[in-house]
Design a protein around this motif. Structure first.
Motif, short mmCIF file in Angstrom:
data_model
loop_
_atom_site.label_atom_id
_atom_site.label_comp_id
_atom_site.label_asym_id
_atom_site.label_seq_id
_atom_site.Cartn_x
_atom_site.Cartn_y
_atom_site.Cartn_z
N SER D 64 1.29 58.14 17.74
CA SER D 64 2.37 58.38 18.68
C SER D 64 1.83 58.23 20.11
O SER D 64 0.67 57.86 20.32
CB SER D 64 2.94 59.77 18.46
N GLY D 65 2.67 58.50 21.08
CA GLY D 65 2.24 58.40 22.46
C GLY D 65 1.02 59.26 22.76
O GLY D 65 0.11 58.84 23.50
N VAL D 140 1.97 60.62 35.35
CA VAL D 140 3.07 60.36 34.43
C VAL D 140 4.14 59.58 35.20
O VAL D 140 4.80 60.14 36.07
CB VAL D 140 3.64 61.68 33.87
N HIS D 141 4.27 58.32 34.88
CA HIS D 141 5.19 57.46 35.65
C HIS D 141 6.60 58.02 35.62
O HIS D 141 7.24 58.15 36.65
CB HIS D 141 5.15 56.04 35.08
N ASN D 142 7.04 58.36 34.44
CA ASN D 142 8.38 58.92 34.28
C ASN D 142 8.24 60.17 33.44
O ASN D 142 7.89 60.11 32.27
CB ASN D 142 9.28 57.90 33.56
N GLU D 143 8.51 61.30 34.06
CA GLU D 143 8.34 62.58 33.39
C GLU D 143 9.65 62.91 32.68
O GLU D 143 10.66 63.23 33.32
CB GLU D 143 7.98 63.64 34.44
N ASP D 171 0.94 57.07 32.60
CA ASP D 171 1.70 57.26 31.35
C ASP D 171 3.03 56.54 31.53
O ASP D 171 3.89 57.00 32.29
CB ASP D 171 1.89 58.76 31.11
N THR D 172 3.19 55.42 30.84
CA THR D 172 4.43 54.63 30.95
C THR D 172 5.30 54.80 29.71
O THR D 172 6.20 54.00 29.48
CB THR D 172 4.12 53.13 31.13
N ILE D 173 5.02 55.84 28.95
CA ILE D 173 5.70 55.97 27.64
C ILE D 173 7.20 55.87 27.78
O ILE D 173 7.86 55.14 27.06
CB ILE D 173 5.26 57.28 26.94
N GLY D 194 4.12 53.59 24.31
CA GLY D 194 4.38 53.79 22.89
C GLY D 194 5.56 52.96 22.42
O GLY D 194 6.29 52.37 23.22
N SER D 195 5.74 52.93 21.13
CA SER D 195 6.77 52.07 20.54
C SER D 195 8.17 52.63 20.70
O SER D 195 9.15 51.89 20.64
CB SER D 195 6.48 51.90 19.04
N GLN D 196 8.31 53.94 20.90
CA GLN D 196 9.56 54.63 20.60
C GLN D 196 10.49 54.83 21.78
O GLN D 196 11.40 55.63 21.70
CB GLN D 196 9.24 55.96 19.95
N LYS D 197 10.29 54.12 22.87
CA LYS D 197 11.20 54.29 24.01
C LYS D 197 11.80 52.92 24.39
O LYS D 197 12.60 52.40 23.66
CB LYS D 197 10.46 54.93 25.18
N GLY D 198 11.36 52.37 25.49
CA GLY D 198 11.95 51.12 25.95
C GLY D 198 11.74 49.95 25.00
O GLY D 198 12.47 48.96 25.06
N LEU D 199 10.76 50.05 24.14
CA LEU D 199 10.56 48.99 23.14
C LEU D 199 11.52 49.12 21.97
O LEU D 199 11.55 48.27 21.09
CB LEU D 199 9.10 48.97 22.64
#
Lengths: 391, 391, 391, 391
Positions: D64-65, D140-143, D171-173, D194-199
């Protein structure tokens, strides 16, 4: 071009996935802290413990099988601790290499890969270790590179006979759900497993079944850890997983546990044994005329989840694999030092007779087309065995 | 219990469906009159015409293959019209029965089901019909009950030689996309097909390729029709389908046409022939020792999409099918008067070598377990042929 | 370009399909005569009868809703028979047109599309028919072109009051599973339905619930038929479907019946009513400032499965639909003579509050962007109603 | 009971997954060392680098992230190294906590969670660190707990202005693919995703984009590592992943990259901004009458992927979430110390207007039903903004 017909995935790692599990995984995202998901989650944890045959602890990680290895080492040991790794093949080497990278001392108990370890040598090593420097034994239950198993109860017995307090760590990645494994009954302290073999899921989560004794060891462990930290996990609702839970895989796990419990573990093990034996009958037949032969030389140690097959001298396993791939059948290749010398047929998970026969048939055609010496008729031998043992 | 492993569907009707087509069909609903769907629709119509090898007309129906039969009859004829149906087996009988129910006169050209029609008798029947009472010939291109084909160009030649104006109607349901068929080149006036065979889709739509000559006949037809009415269809944007269009199947058809065009029709036909011949080699081998034999006795007429296999006297095909089903393999049963006497192996659509070998292997095991006489080694014969003919 | 986000399909025909049903349909092919499938099949037939609320007969067809219409006519009547079709809108016209094509006499009971039929005129027509020339009444329960319903018990009562023996045929295609319908209790003799609406399936099968009285009429019917023939069907194991059974749809139907029975028909109808009323509250609000208004003028007849909305004079519904489509929302268009004048919002099947609000919200944005007069705040009105009526 | 209608997943982590991605993931297993898969794999790596906007290094992990966080720390640092973590909210705290567990010294740059860090304080901290004890800054780019972003170029500028050699870790998660991020242009040394957001994928893999400068730091790092070891990875064909590769996710990633490249990153960012602003307009409207308000107080820092909303004093966010869940909408809860005080609306990934409006609509209904003060009409405000800004 898109290959025609169904893909026959006979590579021992990972394994084929039932359609119903694939569909279950294709689930829209839900809140992994919400009550609906937590109900599924808790039921899966309970089900997975039943497969591991443990009532003790279970920690899960988003990660592959190697993640669970590393988690187990990081949670149990401190820098400089010594572990004894029984040599079995490529994966015991990998485990040793990982442990060294983490700062542990690794004592290897050497073994011939084709014959497997001398259990007497294990007893001797334990007897030698009067200071109990060895903190744990690492045993690969089923070594997928060689297609050979270790007798875990016998290792347990050696520890007990020696009065040695070392933990018993077992890698069940390619045995769980395919080959008999009983964590609590056999006194296994750390059982490492993953989603992608007998659980019939994609790669994605892995886990450690942990005994009370191992939890005590964990309390003293000083190797740095967080993502894999059991103590950190115990502070969370899920009591596993640091960060986001792999939601989709739990929908898949729910379905695979349903399939497992519907068939029954005993029946699953019997099915695996029968299909594995059919493969072995075929290979033994092929071995006539100086054909490919079973890599493993100790019949009682041969794996029911994967068969490693040694090519005749001077013939390349990779050419055979490429040829068989033209028939949409994926055989496994040789790992590490066995590359090119060995090919492997995985026979675990969601498998039946025609899948095995189709795989063997394509392989026998491949042997012929590649001009590899063999006794034709291996598939017949497999069919004869399957007929004899039909339920 | 959920059977383990992949299902081997070797029943000649319908056929197995590629995973990518299954996924394509699982499409959310869209507006079938909207521009996005219409683009897909039009491309599918064009692609389906290429498979039929026609540049003439195409009418589609939400319905099974029988719907297309009925549509074809209802659109071409008037009450009391006579058609000549060439006897081939169960499906020619069904077609005749349907035509009678619709009020047509059906003249049957009798034939031995195992040998197929005498083309000379066809020429004689046409010559006899000096008044041209016969409005059309109905020919089942591939009779799935017997596993035998008709030579459509030869029928066309018989019509031409007789100077007979009858339309030539061909049932291509189990041949299209599996066995060579050329609507325009062969002078077929009405080609009946369905989604569930060589197009590798579920049951759901069927269609008629229609020649200009047949369109002229349609203009005079008085049989009542609406749901199947070509004239009604021509008034609609889709120029097919009365009522809602089967949207999901078009997403599937787009994918199956992609697969077909990617492989190429010539390659598809060659693949079907090779896999069919492997099945026949196997069955011919089994037929030793008074074993099961090919139902069809005319080698040049044997079908490349399905093989019918005659059981030895006194043995029940249904017992064999039940036994083989325990290995998750579905064989086809005997249809109509062939029930219990024949079993069938479908080998059309999305198929490869290991699928065929798995099916044959399970069947040979079944023969043994059921105590049905046969010469063991059929699978070997199939493998030998596949090795000889490997691309 | 692939549109982003979930598609909002608010077109009343066909309807959105739950993910679990889509997955169920993506099922590999099985033998439709095999015991595993037959068990599913029989359970589905029983479940579908429960949805129809009948214990009488059920015949199913691979086909769209129009197929079931045609099957019903062909099985009940003989050439020249007269039926009375109550005018409701586009679909009553289609039904009449089909009946004429099949050789029946169609007497239309005219009605204003926005107000619906005068039931007194129906009684008068029945009283006028002293010779009982009218063999059946055709009633579209829910007319999706206008969004208006017929009161079937009132029609039954009119027949009973007149002592008229005509059969009562109801088109339940867009009402079944969404709007209360009770075949046996209401004395409906032929209930026509399809897969693609309240059953939440793709287009593919349709059916007729048939009363004992209608079976007696069937026995005398001489219209030609085979594919749709009930008598032919009764000779088959499946007692429905001539030819191959639409296998995949039965896996889907099993799941949709599970969803229906899990929620309960009463709860489903209540949910439909509530969401429909939310749409109507929104439209009534928009109708201020000379905005779009409900097409139906008789409040008690407004449909709970679809709302037809009349555009202000001089504004094109198709422009609005195209605009809303850019937000990935598919509204329904006007059918037949209502083309361009009306747009429709389907609200049946697998639907919840945010789906309705998203659809209404995009539509209200569309009204603004297209410069169509309306009172802003329709979505608020819908939300207020949903809040008031929250379970 | 199975909830009816589509699930609206508006929880900022993970995110909703497009149907085509779900289908792609439901892929049968293949050999992850075989040529067909490797071609897909390599293309995905290249595509992911384009999304990260880097031409430097990329390492991927099954995990995970948090796995990528840990990997990044373990590969860059040695025990006792100091890093400076900019306080942003729950996730900056977690990152700090992880770093401490791994044996690092963590210097926190404190900040008000609602206003965000004072960049001047960052410059001061760097200036203070004359010895360059700070080895890296963690940003953290986006908290996602607060819905606030950090200005990474400004942090880069502060480092440059100070002439400070610390690495910049981002952190661009929850920003990558949703909010502008440019690894190379902005001088980011380690970009964690990580895979689970914008991707738009399930949880399963995570990764670090690594600069040349960071690779040099890696060469000196002594923290123990193996599963996450970049050096170990470089020895493998895949140059990422220790152990089995998460095969299925690469089929999903191929499809998500196709969707991303089809739409174009610029368009994706614009879409996210527009939908996020619609949510903010709604919340700002609600905040009248002492209603819920935007948690973030610095407008220019508000996130385009998630909005955190502060409940009015005395009202429980969890009750609201439970209520809204009855409409099949999942809102995010408050994390850590914000639990119960905040709810969050995720608006990232595969999203469109009606999905946002449906979510806001259900939430506004929930506010009303729970008796939470607010100014009604928030959805209208969102609609007005969407209409104004329609493409």
């Amino acid at each position: 071009m898109t290959p025609r017909g169904r893909h026959f995935f006979a590579n021992p790692g990972p394994t084929n996935i039932p359609d119903s599990v694939l569909q279950a995984i294709a689930h829209h995202t839900v809140d992994f802290n919400g009550p609906d998901f937590l109900e599924i989650y808790d039921a899966c944890i309970a089900g997975l413990k039943r497969v591991l045959r443990t009532k003790q602890h279970l920690f899960m990680y988003t990660g592959s099988g190697h993640a669970a290895w590393e988690a187990t080492l990081a949670n149990l040991f401190s820098p400089g601790d010594r572990i004894l790794v029984i040599e079995t093949g490529h994966f015991s080497e990998s485990w040793g290499s990982m442990a060294r990278d983490l700062g542990l001392q690794v004592q290897s108990l050497p073994a011939d890969w084709r014959r497997g370890v001398d259990y007497g040598a294990l007893s001797a090593a334990l007897a030698d270790d009067r200071a109990h420097a060895i903190k744990a034994i690492g045993a690969v239950h089923n070594e997928t590179s060689t297609g050979m198993t270790l007798d875990l109860p016998r290792i347990r017995a050696a520890l007990d006979a020696a009065g040695h307090p070392a933990l018993l760590m077992a890698d069940t990645i390619s045995s769980l759900g395919s080959i008999d494994f009983r964590m609590d009954e056999w006194g296994v302290d750390a059982a490492v497993g993953g989603s992608q073999k007998g659980l019939m899921l994609p790669v994605g989560f892995s886990f450690t079944g942990v005994s009370e004794k191992a939890m005590a060891a964990h309390a003293k462990s000083t190797l740095p850890k967080h993502y894999f930290g059991w103590t950190q996990m115990l502070a969370r609702r899920h009591r596993s997983f640091i960060g986001t839970v792999p939601i989709a895989l739990f929908y898949g796990l729910r379905e695979s546990l349903r399939l497992i419990e519907e068939e029954g573990l005993e029946n699953i093990l019997a099915r695996h044994h029968r299909l594995a034996e059919a493969v072995r009958r075929c290979v033994r037949h092929w071995s006539g005329n100086n054909g490919p032969q079973l890599f493993g030389l100790a019949p009682e140690r041969l794996s029911d989840s994967v068969t490693s097959i040694l090519m005749p001298e001077g013939h390349d396993a990779e050419s055979l694999r490429r040829r068989v791939a033209t028939m949409n059948v994926a055989l496994g290749g040789g790992l590490g030092r066995l590359g090119g010398k060995v090919f492997r047929i995985g026979h675990l998970g969601d498998l039946n007779e025609p899948m095995v026969l189709g795989t063997l048939g394509a392989t026998e055609i491949g042997l012929k087309l590649e001009g590899i010496p063999h006794a034709a008729g291996g598939v017949d031998a497999a069919m004869a065995y399957l007929a004899e043992t039909a339920p």
